[in-house]
Design a protein around this motif. Structure first.
Motif, PDB file in Angstrom:
ATOM      1  N   TRP A   1      13.630  -0.429   4.346  1.00 33.18           N
ATOM      2  CA  TRP A   1      12.345   0.130   3.921  1.00 33.18           C
ATOM      3  C   TRP A   1      11.169  -0.807   4.190  1.00 33.18           C
TER       4      TRP A   1
ATOM      5  N   HIS B   1       9.149  -1.278   6.566  1.00 29.56           N
ATOM      6  CA  HIS B   1       7.962  -0.699   7.190  1.00 29.56           C
ATOM      7  C   HIS B   1       7.264   0.315   6.278  1.00 29.56           C
ATOM      8  N   ASN B   2       7.867   0.592   5.130  1.00 30.67           N
ATOM      9  CA  ASN B   2       7.329   1.616   4.226  1.00 30.67           C
ATOM     10  C   ASN B   2       6.736   1.027   2.950  1.00 30.67           C
TER      11      ASN B   2
ATOM     12  N   ALA C   1       2.822   0.239   2.721  1.00 28.45           N
ATOM     13  CA  ALA C   1       1.961   1.426   2.612  1.00 28.45           C
ATOM     14  C   ALA C   1       2.096   2.085   1.242  1.00 28.45           C
ATOM     15  N   LEU C   2       3.319   2.188   0.744  1.00 30.25           N
ATOM     16  CA  LEU C   2       3.554   2.889  -0.522  1.00 30.25           C
ATOM     17  C   LEU C   2       3.099   2.073  -1.723  1.00 30.25           C
ATOM     18  N   SER C   3       3.187   0.748  -1.628  1.00 34.53           N
ATOM     19  CA  SER C   3       2.847  -0.099  -2.779  1.00 34.53           C
ATOM     20  C   SER C   3       1.349  -0.284  -2.957  1.00 34.53           C
TER      21      SER C   3
ATOM     22  N   MET D   1      12.565   6.878   8.615  1.00 32.03           N
ATOM     23  CA  MET D   1      11.486   6.045   8.071  1.00 32.03           C
ATOM     24  C   MET D   1      11.320   4.751   8.865  1.00 32.03           C
TER      25      MET D   1
ATOM     26  N   PRO E   1       7.632   5.121  11.088  1.00 34.38           N
ATOM     27  CA  PRO E   1       7.150   4.739   9.762  1.00 34.38           C
ATOM     28  C   PRO E   1       5.751   5.254   9.456  1.00 34.38           C
ATOM     29  N   GLY E   2       4.864   5.262  10.432  1.00 39.01           N
ATOM     30  CA  GLY E   2       3.514   5.742  10.177  1.00 39.01           C
ATOM     31  C   GLY E   2       3.491   7.200   9.768  1.00 39.01           C
TER      32      GLY E   2
ATOM     33  N   ASN F   1       5.282   7.572   6.254  1.00 42.10           N
ATOM     34  CA  ASN F   1       4.440   7.127   5.139  1.00 42.10           C
ATOM     35  C   ASN F   1       3.311   8.121   4.871  1.00 42.10           C
TER      36      ASN F   1
ATOM     37  N   VAL G   1       4.604  11.252   3.055  1.00 39.90           N
ATOM     38  CA  VAL G   1       4.900  10.985   1.641  1.00 39.90           C
ATOM     39  C   VAL G   1       3.617  10.850   0.832  1.00 39.90           C
ATOM     40  N   LEU G   2       2.674  10.049   1.303  1.00 35.93           N
ATOM     41  CA  LEU G   2       1.442   9.799   0.556  1.00 35.93           C
ATOM     42  C   LEU G   2       0.590  11.062   0.434  1.00 35.93           C
TER      43      LEU G   2
END
Length: 246
Positions: A41, A43-44, A47-49, A227, A231-232, A235, A238-239
C-alpha cells in the motif's frame, strides 16, 4: 494529536495482528491480499492519510507477522473485528485487496456499526476453482501487472512461506461470501483491474451486483494488484467516493 506509529500489535486468542498508523481523521483500514504485506500500500498511504487516519495491517502469517501460522478467512475476520473493538474505531473505511477484500466483507458483516464504507479491490470472495488451476494463473497474473513490483511480490511470498500460502489459498477457495452480500450495509465501492488474470473482472461485476447499492469501477490497464498498477486512479476513485458520502 496522533502522529505516525509503526509496528504496533494486537493479540487475541493466540493470534497477532501487526499494524502501522499515520494521518488524522476518520479511520481507513488497509488489508492486503494473499502473499502480500503492508508494503503493498505504499503508493496509497500518502494520498489517503492526507484526510484520514490510515491503519495498514499485516495479517497473521504475512509481512511483520510472518512468523505465525496464517489464519483462515473467517478467523482473520474475527481478529480484525476484535481489533476494531479494542481501538473502538468508528466510521471505518475498510479497504481490502484480493484475500483482504474477501476477509473485509466478513468484517463488514460482523461489525456493521463500525464499518461505514467498504472498498473491495479485486476481492476473491466469489472465486471458485481448483487449487492447481489458480496456481496456473499466477505467472500470467504477475506479468500483466507492474513489472517493477515483481521483486516485492516474490520477496513477500518467500517470507510468508509455502505452507502459509497453501493454507490461505485452500481456505479462501472453500469460503463463499455469496449469502452475506445482500445483507451488507456499508457503502461499497468495487474496484477491479481490467487485466486481472487471477480474479476476472466478471467476478467483480457479479460482486457489485450482489451488494445493495454498490458501485463498480474498472481500471482498464491495471492487473490484479490494482492499487499498485494504477495508484493515481485507485486513490482518486477512493477519495472521490468518500467525499460523495460526506
Amino acid at each position: 494529536m496522533l502522529g505516525r506509529v509503526r509496528a504496533l500489535q494486537f493479540r487475541s486468542r493466540g493470534a497477532t495482528l501487526r499494524y502501522d498508523a499515520t494521518g488524522h481523521g476518520d479511520p481507513i483500514v488497509l488489508v492486503h491480499g494473499l502473499s502480500g504485506s503492508s508494503r503493498w500500500w505504499r503508493h496509497n498511504v500518502p494520498a489517503l492519510s492526507g484526510t484520514h487516519r490510515v491503519y495498514v495491517l499485516d495479517l497473521a502469517g504475512y509481512g511483520q507477522a510472518r512468523r505465525q501460522r496464517s489464519l483462515g478467512v473467517r478467523a482473520a475476520a474475527d481478529l480484525i473485528a476484535a481489533w476494531l473493538d479494542h481501538l473502538d474505531l468508528r466510521n471505518v473505511t475498510l479497504i481490502g485487496h484480493s484475500l483482504g477484500g474477501h476477509i473485509s466483507m466478513h468484517v463488514a458483516a460482523r461489525r456493521p456499526e463500525r464499518v461505514r464504507v467498504l472498498v473491495l479491490a479485486c476481492a476473491s470472495g466469489l472465486l471458485r476453482d481448483r487449487l492447481y488451476r489458480v496456481a496456473l494463473h499466477l505467472p500470467r497474473a504477475v506479468l500483466t501487472g507492474r513489472v517493477t513490483f515483481v521483486p516485492r511480490i516474490l520477496a513477500d511470498a518467500a517470507r510468508s512461506g509455502p505452507l502459509n500460502l497453501w493454507r490461505s489459498t485452500r481456505d479462501l477457495l472453500k469460503d463463499s461470501v455469496q449469502d452475506l452480500l445482500p445483507g451488507l450495509t456499508a457503502r461499497t465501492l468495487v474496484i477491479w483491474g481490467g487485466r486481472d488474470a487471477l480474479v476476472p473482472p466478471s467476478l467483480g461485476r457479479a460482486l457489485a451486483a450482489a451488494i445493495p447499492g454498490a458501485r463498480y469501477e474498472e481500471i482498464p490497464r491495471a492487473g490484479h494488484v490494482v492499487m499498485v498498477d494504477a495508484p493515481g486512479e485507485f486513490n482518486a476513485l477512493v477519495l472521490d467516493f468518500l467525499r460523495e458520502g460526506t
